[in-house]
Design an enzyme around this catalytic site. Structure first.
Site, mmCIF file in Angstrom:
data_model
loop_
_atom_site.group_PDB
_atom_site.id
_atom_site.type_symbol
_atom_site.label_atom_id
_atom_site.label_comp_id
_atom_site.label_asym_id
_atom_site.label_seq_id
_atom_site.Cartn_x
_atom_site.Cartn_y
_atom_site.Cartn_z
ATOM 1 N N CYS A 153 0.621 -1.381 0.128
ATOM 2 C CA CYS A 153 0.066 -0.020 0.034
ATOM 3 C C CYS A 153 0.770 1.477 -0.198
ATOM 4 O O CYS A 153 2.012 1.261 0.506
ATOM 5 C CB CYS A 153 -0.915 0.083 1.183
ATOM 6 N N ARG B 83 4.493 0.431 -5.891
ATOM 7 C CA ARG B 83 4.541 -0.580 -4.962
ATOM 8 C C ARG B 83 3.425 -1.356 -5.074
ATOM 9 O O ARG B 83 3.424 -2.398 -4.388
ATOM 10 C CB ARG B 83 4.081 0.368 -3.630
ATOM 11 N N TRP C 176 -3.111 -2.463 -1.656
ATOM 12 C CA TRP C 176 -2.866 -4.061 -2.062
ATOM 13 C C TRP C 176 -3.497 -4.938 -1.193
ATOM 14 O O TRP C 176 -2.890 -5.092 0.165
ATOM 15 C CB TRP C 176 -1.262 -3.840 -2.084
ATOM 16 N N ASN D 252 -1.146 1.243 5.839
ATOM 17 C CA ASN D 252 -0.243 0.405 5.174
ATOM 18 C C ASN D 252 0.320 -0.633 6.358
ATOM 19 O O ASN D 252 0.760 -0.593 7.369
ATOM 20 C CB ASN D 252 0.891 1.067 4.418
ATOM 21 N N GLY D 253 0.136 -2.220 6.033
ATOM 22 C CA GLY D 253 0.526 -3.052 7.036
ATOM 23 C C GLY D 253 -0.601 -3.989 7.416
ATOM 24 O O GLY D 253 -1.436 -3.912 6.632
ATOM 25 N N GLU E 71 18.421 -16.004 -10.723
ATOM 26 C CA GLU E 71 18.184 -14.628 -10.994
ATOM 27 C C GLU E 71 17.315 -14.432 -12.237
ATOM 28 O O GLU E 71 16.318 -13.732 -12.363
ATOM 29 C CB GLU E 71 19.116 -13.551 -10.667
ATOM 30 N N LYS F 176 13.449 -13.257 -12.696
ATOM 31 C CA LYS F 176 13.349 -11.936 -13.759
ATOM 32 C C LYS F 176 12.205 -12.268 -14.799
ATOM 33 O O LYS F 176 11.207 -11.476 -14.798
ATOM 34 C CB LYS F 176 14.336 -11.619 -14.207
ATOM 35 N N GLU G 46 8.591 -13.222 -13.178
ATOM 36 C CA GLU G 46 7.823 -12.296 -12.422
ATOM 37 C C GLU G 46 7.300 -11.236 -13.335
ATOM 38 O O GLU G 46 6.104 -10.618 -13.006
ATOM 39 C CB GLU G 46 8.665 -11.594 -11.393
ATOM 40 N N HIS H 150 18.337 -36.044 -11.877
ATOM 41 C CA HIS H 150 17.971 -36.482 -10.585
ATOM 42 C C HIS H 150 16.057 -36.059 -10.658
ATOM 43 O O HIS H 150 15.840 -35.917 -9.524
ATOM 44 C CB HIS H 150 18.539 -35.689 -9.454
ATOM 45 N N LYS I 9 6.410 -3.710 -4.967
ATOM 46 C CA LYS I 9 7.891 -3.335 -5.032
ATOM 47 C C LYS I 9 8.508 -3.727 -3.815
ATOM 48 O O LYS I 9 9.614 -3.913 -3.588
ATOM 49 C CB LYS I 9 7.941 -1.793 -5.209
HETATM 50 O O1 M6R Z 1 13.501 -4.741 -1.131
HETATM 51 P P1 M6R Z 1 13.944 -5.895 -1.125
HETATM 52 O O2 M6R Z 1 15.485 -5.991 -1.702
HETATM 53 O O3 M6R Z 1 13.936 -6.475 0.174
HETATM 54 O O4 M6R Z 1 13.171 -7.066 -1.778
HETATM 55 C C1 M6R Z 1 13.415 -8.294 -2.045
HETATM 56 C C2 M6R Z 1 12.478 -8.929 -3.000
HETATM 57 O O5 M6R Z 1 11.232 -8.708 -2.547
HETATM 58 C C3 M6R Z 1 12.792 -8.525 -4.232
HETATM 59 O O6 M6R Z 1 14.215 -8.574 -4.548
HETATM 60 C C4 M6R Z 1 11.803 -9.179 -5.618
HETATM 61 O O7 M6R Z 1 12.118 -10.534 -5.453
HETATM 62 C C5 M6R Z 1 11.874 -8.614 -6.810
HETATM 63 N N1 M6R Z 1 10.830 -8.098 -7.230
HETATM 64 C C6 M6R Z 1 12.636 -9.351 -7.999
HETATM 65 O O8 M6R Z 1 12.947 -8.561 -8.994
#
Ligand code: M6R
Length: 614
Positions: free
Chosen positions: A2, A27, A81, A107-108, A487, A491, A494, A510, A609
């Site tokens: 949020c 966010r 959110w 937010n929370g 990674e 990427k 997501e 395996h 985010k």
């Molecule tokens: O703000 P942070 O680095 O703690 O966030 C961690 C993950 O939420 C963040 O890296 C997430 O996996 C990204 N969306 C990946 O691109």
């Protein structure tokens, strides 16, 4: 998660709130709303008008003629959110108690909301939404007699969980109240009025003069004045900080998406992170207040993070163990916090986080501290919760990262880890002066090598278009390349919504190899000479079962073309830094696949985010 914005001052509030919420879109949200003192028509008696909409902010803009139809100079806004209750108008914020005596954005998560709600219902309170936030509104309404700070203080003694709250009290026009615990909130001040926000970009157009509020601090804002109080209502003095970066840093600057802009900003971000830590060709980390003895005395490293930051930890494990010869344990923060970890003496705990607000990473930091260990944080957002609570902070200077998919922050986290590894290697006598000088020189060359990769983006775009309709895509690698594969796969999945997994290539036989069928794309990452032949064998195995194979390797490894159907080369570097280069084509691949599918690259579905709840 949020987003919150609040403004009180001499200008019309609604346009400022909507514009601020737009800057917080990254966010993640599914509905939005604003509440403004004054209402549609100027009336004698102040009243609060609340306008809410499900879906994109665009709807709220249309409903209010971009805010112009809502008159009043004090208000709060929110992008929601969903956690408690589906995305809907009734569940969106602001939430309020009867007659809008108290109006709240949150937010929370209020963890004990269910028991509080049952008690309130027994006392005759009527709820309209499924949210935990409505409980806050009703509780404040109950506690509020004459003093808002007193009501908020009482609330804090009764609620458990995390919260950043923006609050209007119906009989206090022109005043905003705010409080935070474990969810981010900042205060901004300017000659034209004062602000609250979840993050700096929301208010940067109006002010750079901000205060990062600490946990359990209550704030009262009018157009002219800001006061801070602790939970027992004692007034506090707070420092304000000048934000150094400007609005352009948080704008798209001619790029179609923030993600592409941020991919292109990687050379600068790495330079900005590395250069200030290099003096006379040597790594200088005096800002961390760690002596050579401190570094030499570390016997074990425990790294904790989530998502991409966790992949940095995985890379660090291979890199640091190889160079510094001490064990590195890597945990997902969400697992670490609940597994009752055993940390030996002289274990350095490192938490990595771009936002510095990730709930699980923050909880892991607290867990380590409660076990008596010092925690170092590698963080991008200055003044964030993790930065404030860690014993020492290694800031990455990536600048604001807006796209949900991290790129430049990831790259600067890698750079931070390299610097730390070199410094530890020196302190432990495993890296000599010449090796340090060579490594530092190569680190300083990485930005230029990334620029060269970016020049060849068309080849990757062409390839991405060919596979943008894949159902599954696999990544394989060994050692450091396995970490990079993780990674690359994250990427891709997501932002493109294509199912993707990354495997340590040796694990294929395996079980995973049974998933390989005709035409499936397998991406083999191979930069480590000692593992190159082995990875090539794994690529042959999948190719002979019908896979289409993309090889990602360094210039010079031309035998890759004997196996791969298509090969992407990155410039040669020291093998321990290879992750910084191979990740760039993988980021571009994910970007162009998502673009080819016409998806919302910067704001992928269901993602936020900054993950400020568990
Ligand atoms: O703000 P942070 O680095 O703690 O966030 C961690 C993950 O939420 C963040 O890296 C997430 O996996 C990204 N969306 C990946 O691109």
């Amino acid at each position: 998660m949020c987003g919150i914005v609040g403004y009180t001052g001499g200008s019309q509030a609604a346009p400022i709130l909507l514009e601020g919420l737009e800057k917080l879109e990254y966010r993640g949200y599914d509905s939005a709303g604003i509440a403004v003192f004054g209402g549609k028509e100027k009336k004698k008696e102040p009243s609060i008008e609340v306008i809410k909409a499900k879906g994109r902010l665009k709807v709220l803009f249309e409903m209010t003629d971009s805010g112009k139809a809502v008159h009043g100079t004090c208000g709060i806004g929110h992008t929601r959110w969903a956690t408690h209750g589906e995305p809907s108008v009734v569940n969106s914020h602001p939430q309020y108690a009867k007659d809008k005596r108290v109006v709240v954005v949150h937010n929370g998560i209020i963890e004990n909301y269910q028991e509080l709600k049952e008690r309130l219902v027994r006392d005759g309170c009527e709820f309209v939404s499924d949210t935990d936030t409505e409980v806050v509104a009703h509780l404040l309404d109950r506690y509020y007699e004459k003093d808002p700070v007193d009501a908020i203080s009482k609330l804090m003694y009764h609620v458990r969980g995390s919260y950043a709250l923006g609050i209007l009290f119906g009989d206090r026009p022109g005043e905003i109240y705010a409080v935070r615990k474990d969810s981010p909130l900042i205060v901004g001040r300017s000659a034209g009025g004062n602000f609250i926000a979840s993050d700096v970009p929301a208010i940067l157009r109006y002010t750079r003069d901000v205060c990062f509020i600490e946990n359990q601090v209550i704030v009262r804002l009018t157009g002219k004045d800001i006061q801070f109080f602790d939970v027992d209502k004692a007034e506090l003095k707070k420092e304000f900080t000048q934000i150094q970066w400007d609005t352009e840093a948080a704008e798209k600057g001619g790029f179609k998406h923030f993600m592409l802009k941020e991919i292109y900003e990687q050379p600068k971000a790495i330079r900005d992170t590395v250069s200030p830590r290099v003096k006379d060709g040597k790594v200088n980390l005096e800002e961390l207040h760690l002596t050579q003895e401190d570094l030499a005395s570390v016997r074990r490293i425990q790294m904790v993070a989530c998502g991409s930051a966790y992949h940095v930890c995985m890379t660090a494990r291979y890199m640091v163990e190889g160079l510094v010869r001490i064990p590195v344990d890597v945990d997902l923060a969400s697992e670490f916090r609940y597994r009752r970890p055993i940390l030996e003496e002289n274990t350095l705990v490192i938490v990595i986080s771009q936002s510095g607000e990730t709930a699980d990473s923050l909880a892991a930091l607290r867990e380590a501290k409660s076990l008596g260990h010092k925690v170092m944080a590698i963080v991008n957002v200055v003044g964030s919760s993790i930065a404030r609570e860690a014993d020492s902070v290694f800031y990455t200077w990536a600048g604001p990262e807006i796209s949900v998919a991290t790129t430049k922050a990831y790259s600067t986290q890698l750079a931070a880890v390299y610097l730390l590894a070199i410094a530890m290697g020196r302190a432990r006598g495993l890296v000599d002066e010449q090796t340090e000088a060579d490594m530092v020189a190569e680190l300083l060359r990485l930005p230029e090598k990334i620029e060269r990769i970016l020049e060849e983006k068309e080849r990757i775009q062409w390839f991405a278009n060919k596979f943008s309709h894949s159902r599954d895509i696999f990544f394989i690698g060994r050692g450091l390349d396995y970490a990079s594969s993780l990674e690359g796969s994250l990427k891709l999945k997501e932002i493109s919504y294509i199912h993707s997994e990354a495997y340590a290539a040796g694990e294929l036989k395996h079980g995973t190899i049974s998933l390989i069928e005709d035409g499936i794309l397998v991406i083999g990452v191979a930069t480590q000479s000692s593992l190159f032949e082995k990875l090539i064998s794994n690529m042959v195995e999948v190719k002979s079962r019908g896979a289409y194979v993309l090889g990602v390797t360094s210039y010079g490894n031309y035998s890759m073309e004997d196996v791969a159907n298509y090969t992407i080369y990155v410039p040669k570097t020291m093998e321990c830094f290879a992750a910084s280069l191979v990740v760039v084509p993988l980021q571009l691949l994910a970007y162009y696949v998502a673009l080819g599918k016409g998806l919302d690259v910067d704001k992928p579905r269901n993602l936020a985010k900054s993950v400020t709840v568990e």
